[in-house]
Enzyme design. Sequence first.
Site, PDB file in Angstrom:
ATOM      1  N   ASP A 281       0.888  -1.168  -0.091  1.00 58.66           N
ATOM      2  CA  ASP A 281       0.066  -0.008   0.086  1.00 58.66           C
ATOM      3  C   ASP A 281       0.898   1.275  -0.029  1.00 58.66           C
ATOM      4  O   ASP A 281       2.157   1.105   0.038  1.00 58.66           O
ATOM      5  CB  ASP A 281      -0.893  -0.175   1.295  1.00 58.66           C
ATOM      6  CG  ASP A 281      -1.905   1.191   1.257  1.00 58.66           C
ATOM      7  OD1 ASP A 281      -2.303   1.433   0.299  1.00 58.66           O
ATOM      8  OD2 ASP A 281      -1.830   1.766   2.460  1.00 58.66           O
TER       9      ASP A 281
ATOM     10  N   TYR B 222      -1.030   8.192  -2.561  1.00 60.36           N
ATOM     11  CA  TYR B 222      -1.145   7.879  -3.974  1.00 60.36           C
ATOM     12  C   TYR B 222      -2.529   8.440  -4.724  1.00 60.36           C
ATOM     13  O   TYR B 222      -2.537   8.800  -5.833  1.00 60.36           O
ATOM     14  CB  TYR B 222      -1.357   6.416  -3.999  1.00 60.36           C
ATOM     15  CG  TYR B 222      -0.154   5.372  -4.108  1.00 60.36           C
ATOM     16  CD1 TYR B 222       1.275   5.980  -3.848  1.00 60.36           C
ATOM     17  CD2 TYR B 222      -0.151   4.154  -4.620  1.00 60.36           C
ATOM     18  CE1 TYR B 222       2.248   5.440  -3.834  1.00 60.36           C
ATOM     19  CE2 TYR B 222       0.872   3.515  -4.542  1.00 60.36           C
ATOM     20  CZ  TYR B 222       2.173   4.023  -4.328  1.00 60.36           C
ATOM     21  OH  TYR B 222       3.443   3.203  -4.279  1.00 60.36           O
ATOM     22  N   GLY B 223      -3.569   8.823  -3.849  1.00 62.45           N
ATOM     23  CA  GLY B 223      -4.804   8.985  -4.340  1.00 62.45           C
ATOM     24  C   GLY B 223      -5.017  10.235  -5.173  1.00 62.45           C
ATOM     25  O   GLY B 223      -6.038  10.477  -5.705  1.00 62.45           O
TER      26      GLY B 223
ATOM     27  N   CYS C 221      -4.037  -1.803  -1.985  1.00 56.77           N
ATOM     28  CA  CYS C 221      -4.327  -0.234  -2.231  1.00 56.77           C
ATOM     29  C   CYS C 221      -5.326  -0.393  -3.383  1.00 56.77           C
ATOM     30  O   CYS C 221      -5.122  -0.859  -4.376  1.00 56.77           O
ATOM     31  CB  CYS C 221      -2.962   0.079  -2.621  1.00 56.77           C
ATOM     32  SG  CYS C 221      -3.336   1.954  -3.374  1.00 56.77           S
ATOM     33  N   ASN C 222      -6.460   0.412  -2.900  1.00 55.55           N
ATOM     34  CA  ASN C 222      -7.458   0.502  -4.215  1.00 55.55           C
ATOM     35  C   ASN C 222      -7.095   1.169  -5.248  1.00 55.55           C
ATOM     36  O   ASN C 222      -7.361   1.047  -6.435  1.00 55.55           O
ATOM     37  CB  ASN C 222      -8.862   1.017  -3.633  1.00 55.55           C
ATOM     38  CG  ASN C 222      -9.526   0.037  -2.756  1.00 55.55           C
ATOM     39  OD1 ASN C 222     -10.493  -0.674  -2.861  1.00 55.55           O
ATOM     40  ND2 ASN C 222      -9.076   0.158  -1.401  1.00 55.55           N
ATOM     41  N   THR C 223      -6.462   2.325  -4.956  1.00 55.65           N
ATOM     42  CA  THR C 223      -5.963   3.375  -6.095  1.00 55.65           C
ATOM     43  C   THR C 223      -5.315   2.361  -7.211  1.00 55.65           C
ATOM     44  O   THR C 223      -5.063   2.599  -8.220  1.00 55.65           O
ATOM     45  CB  THR C 223      -5.011   4.377  -5.392  1.00 55.65           C
ATOM     46  OG1 THR C 223      -6.101   5.087  -4.420  1.00 55.65           O
ATOM     47  CG2 THR C 223      -4.972   5.384  -6.544  1.00 55.65           C
TER      48      THR C 223
ATOM     49  N   THR D 104      -8.258   1.193   1.447  1.00 52.76           N
ATOM     50  CA  THR D 104      -7.848   0.292   2.638  1.00 52.76           C
ATOM     51  C   THR D 104      -7.519   1.218   4.039  1.00 52.76           C
ATOM     52  O   THR D 104      -7.544   0.507   4.907  1.00 52.76           O
ATOM     53  CB  THR D 104      -6.480  -0.550   2.386  1.00 52.76           C
ATOM     54  OG1 THR D 104      -5.538   0.589   1.727  1.00 52.76           O
ATOM     55  CG2 THR D 104      -7.040  -1.405   1.176  1.00 52.76           C
TER      56      THR D 104
HETATM   57  N1  DGL Z   1      -4.841   3.116   0.964  1.00 46.19           N
HETATM   58  C1  DGL Z   1      -4.745   3.387  -0.695  1.00 46.19           C
HETATM   59  C2  DGL Z   1      -5.990   2.893  -1.521  1.00 46.19           C
HETATM   60  O1  DGL Z   1      -6.760   1.985  -0.948  1.00 46.19           O
HETATM   61  C3  DGL Z   1      -3.844   4.483  -1.161  1.00 46.19           C
HETATM   62  C4  DGL Z   1      -4.314   5.712  -0.524  1.00 46.19           C
HETATM   63  C5  DGL Z   1      -3.394   7.038  -0.807  1.00 46.19           C
HETATM   64  O2  DGL Z   1      -2.353   6.732  -0.594  1.00 46.19           O
HETATM   65  O3  DGL Z   1      -4.110   8.012  -1.342  1.00 46.19           O
HETATM   66  O4  DGL Z   1      -6.378   3.577  -2.383  1.00 46.19           O
END
Ligand code: DGL
Length: 277
Positions: A10, A42-43, A73-75, A183
Amino acid sequence: MQQQHIGVFDSGVGGLTVLQALRHTLPGESILYFGDTARLPYGTRTPEEIIQFVREILTWMMAENTKMVIMACNTSSALALDVVRAEFPVPILGLILPGAKAAVQRGRRVGVIATPATVASGAYGQAIHEIDPTVAVWQVGCPEFVPLIEGDRLHDPYTQTIAAQYLQPLLDQGIDTLVYGCTHYPHLAPVLRRLLPPTVRCINPATFVAEAAAQELQALGLQNPHPHPKPTRFGVSGDPATFTHLAQKWLGYSLNVENVHLPTVQTKPVTAQSVDV
Ligand code: DGL
């Protein structure tokens, strides 16, 4: 033979929610956890940046004897999974499909809270509608959540205020199901739960990706044959102390966290744009 592990990554502490689900469902597996803390969040990154980061992480994981990767990590799952799946020789699982499948099992009016990049990809809406086009989906980008969670500000009154603002459009639509489409967000569950009617069901895709991983390991005959897995190994690209502090608080045990220098991977043109799974 050297023991092989499952690689989980993540941008930061969000993936710990997936790690916990994996530990519960697959207690016999060894896990390598990586948090790209030097580059979070990451978002708000571009798809090209996310794909490049994921390539670097997976290249490192391959050199560390990884038999399966879970994008916690969903992104990354929304933007990079389809692209990198063809580039690495191990099964790679993402969160969007398991989350979408769980949402349509009972939900008819589904709200998704996620990072701006995940919302912009449309991945959850597409995955849900591929399974059931009659389910209504609303998605809200929540750019402030990850910095608040990584900043250990879960109980800050501001977090409650911004959470109420993010949820309002979904409450206005009368959602019956809320998907934690990032997440990091299950860490906010107590805050979010207080703002939601008790009838709204919250979906944590982590539970379902852990089940999918167990099925895939079995189908491919990749389960750990050794009875005693090694303790989870943790690595981050940023300051290990910051990650260690938060991770210990949430996991409830003490950790050793390594500083990892990811390999340089030449930027490649993106040949297939991902949407899911
Ligand atoms: N936890 C990650 C997700 O599920 C990334 C969140 C991030 O860094 O913006 O997208």
